[in-house]
Design an enzyme around this catalytic site. Structure first.
Site, PDB file in Angstrom:
ATOM      1  N   PRO A   7       0.859  -1.189   0.000  1.00 21.01           N
ATOM      2  CA  PRO A   7       0.000   0.000   0.000  1.00 21.01           C
ATOM      3  C   PRO A   7       0.892   1.235   0.000  1.00 21.01           C
ATOM      4  O   PRO A   7       1.883   1.301   0.736  1.00 21.01           O
ATOM      5  CB  PRO A   7      -0.751  -0.110   1.341  1.00 21.01           C
ATOM      6  N   MET A   8       0.588   2.219  -0.835  1.00 18.79           N
ATOM      7  CA  MET A   8       1.356   3.474  -0.841  1.00 18.79           C
ATOM      8  C   MET A   8       0.390   4.629  -1.069  1.00 18.79           C
ATOM      9  O   MET A   8       0.005   4.932  -2.204  1.00 18.79           O
ATOM     10  CB  MET A   8       2.456   3.428  -1.915  1.00 18.79           C
ATOM     11  N   GLU A   9       0.015   5.238   0.032  1.00 18.74           N
ATOM     12  CA  GLU A   9      -0.953   6.329   0.039  1.00 18.74           C
ATOM     13  C   GLU A   9      -0.523   7.455  -0.908  1.00 18.74           C
ATOM     14  O   GLU A   9       0.603   7.947  -0.816  1.00 18.74           O
ATOM     15  CB  GLU A   9      -1.046   6.854   1.490  1.00 18.74           C
ATOM     16  N   CYS A  98       1.940   3.152  10.067  1.00 20.64           N
ATOM     17  CA  CYS A  98       1.932   4.515   9.533  1.00 20.64           C
ATOM     18  C   CYS A  98       2.680   5.477  10.470  1.00 20.64           C
ATOM     19  O   CYS A  98       2.343   5.588  11.653  1.00 20.64           O
ATOM     20  CB  CYS A  98       0.495   4.998   9.324  1.00 20.64           C
ATOM     21  N   ASN A 199       9.344  -6.813   4.216  1.00 17.57           N
ATOM     22  CA  ASN A 199       9.167  -5.583   3.436  1.00 17.57           C
ATOM     23  C   ASN A 199      10.254  -4.556   3.772  1.00 17.57           C
ATOM     24  O   ASN A 199      10.682  -4.461   4.914  1.00 17.57           O
ATOM     25  CB  ASN A 199       7.768  -4.999   3.739  1.00 17.57           C
ATOM     26  N   GLY A 200      10.655  -3.828   2.746  1.00 20.21           N
ATOM     27  CA  GLY A 200      11.594  -2.723   2.929  1.00 20.21           C
ATOM     28  C   GLY A 200      12.828  -2.839   2.068  1.00 20.21           C
ATOM     29  O   GLY A 200      13.589  -3.803   2.186  1.00 20.21           O
ATOM     30  N   ARG A 224       8.302   0.769  -3.232  1.00 19.46           N
ATOM     31  CA  ARG A 224       8.938   1.701  -4.169  1.00 19.46           C
ATOM     32  C   ARG A 224       9.752   0.985  -5.241  1.00 19.46           C
ATOM     33  O   ARG A 224       9.897   1.499  -6.350  1.00 19.46           O
ATOM     34  CB  ARG A 224       9.800   2.689  -3.376  1.00 19.46           C
TER      35      ARG A 224
END
Ligand SMILES: Cc1cc2nc3c(=O)[nH]c(=O)nc-3n(C[C@H](O)[C@H](O)[C@H](O)COP(=O)(O)O)c2cc1C
Length: 312
Positions: A7-9, A98, A199-200, A224
């Site tokens: 998810p990437m707001e 978040c 993740n990351g 990303r």
């Protein structure tokens, strides 16, 4: 191996989700979060947050979309989770990562990592609200200021009844500063029995293998890295080390632009185009050159011409 689109707001919106999942390799995608305060949202809010609900909860190419909820009010989270599933969400993901100050001040997102019991309450409540065969997952960071409560938080999420846990391998304090601490994930993996999704900072196929070696889990979430290299998930599956071709990126950028410019006000669509190009230019020299050509341009018509002409 399972690969999830993160998810990437404000970045991985419905338009980008459509394009990225169409490149193949993703098992599911988590959509931008819906912030729950103390009430159940009307249906239209769910459809705005996750337009794919109109398409059976899938992106155009058929990848399932999981709605993400953020909030600390257990009963409101449960009620909204129930409705999201009722409307077609493929599972529910709860955001405990978040870092936003506004969200954290109101005890949502990463600030909940200071209180493992609060994670348990939310997961337990959501788990009870949705049918047993619906996946409930959580996404957290390694901690708020440090990793002291890392294992307790993971245990609380598992005890609450989550089916999966994704961990962004940094604390809230670490923000997005490299490196991601993949080795910490190995400790979490050993401490819980539900699947762990790492993740990351997975930018390349080589990063994927390094992350698997250090974390011990084959499952990853790409954020990303997929935005910058849209075929990254596909290449990870194919063990394809060759870099993403600019021809592909350019084709997708054109597709994206002609998609958004018809549905958004000019200012917004121009902003979204430049936002994606700004990510792309970090790895593609041609994207950097295109960026230099269009960076001050504000008119859609002129952008049509500049982007279409720019092939190399
Ligand atoms: C612009 C942006 C928006 C983000 N929005 C969310 C979000 O809505 N929910 C969430 O859990 N994580 C969000 N994240 C965090 C990402 O899902 C992911 O954990 C983080 O970017 C690290 O993964 P990456 O290095 O593969 O990008 C966001 C990240 C970015 C860059």
């Amino acid at each position: 191996m399972r690969i999830v689109l993160a998810p990437m707001e404000g970045l991985a919106d419905v338009h980008l989700r459509r394009l990225l999942t169409a490149q193949g390799g993703f098992d599911w995608v988590v959509c931008e979060f819906l912030r729950v305060v103390d009430r159940v949202y009307p249906r239209r809010v769910f459809f705005t947050a996750c337009p794919e609900l109109e398409n059976g909860g899938r992106t155009a190419c058929g990848t399932p979309v999981r709605m993400q909820l953020l909030g600390s009010d257990a009963s409101a989270m449960a009620a909204n989770a129930w409705l999201a599933v009722e409307l077609g969400s493929h599972g529910i993901d709860i955001n405990f990562g978040c870092p936003s100050k506004t969200v954290n001040r109101r005890n949502g997102g990463a600030s909940m990592l200071k209180d493992p019991e609060s994670l348990y309450r939310v997961i337990d409540s959501v788990r009870r609200a949705v049918p047993k065969d619906v996946t409930v997952s959580a996404k957290m960071r390694l901690g708020y200021d440090d990793t002291t409560l890392m294992l307790e938080n993971a245990h609380a999420i598992e005890a609450g009844g989550a089916d999966e846990l994704t961990v962004h391998a940094r604390t809230r304090q670490q923000g997005y500063a490299p490196p991601a601490h993949w080795h910490e994930l190995a400790n979490i993996r050993q401490a819980i029995s539900i699947p762990l999704i790492a993740n990351g900072d997975i930018w390349t196929v080589a990063d994927y293998h390094a992350c698997v070696a250090l974390s011990g889990t084959p499952d990853v979430m790409l954020g990303r890295g997929a935005v910058r290299c849209p075929d990254l998930a596909h290449r990870i599956r194919q063990r394809e080390l060759a870099e993403t071709q600019w021809q592909l990126v350019h084709k997708l950028l054109l597709d994206f632009w002609f998609d958004i410019r018809t549905v958004m006000p000019e200012k917004d669509s121009v902003g979204r185009l430049k936002q994606w190009l700004n990510h792309l230019r970090k790895v593609h020299p041609d994207a950097e050159a295109l960026w230099q050509t269009i960076r001050t341009e504000k008119q859609s018509r002129e952008l049509d011409r500049l982007i279409t002409q720019y092939q190399h």
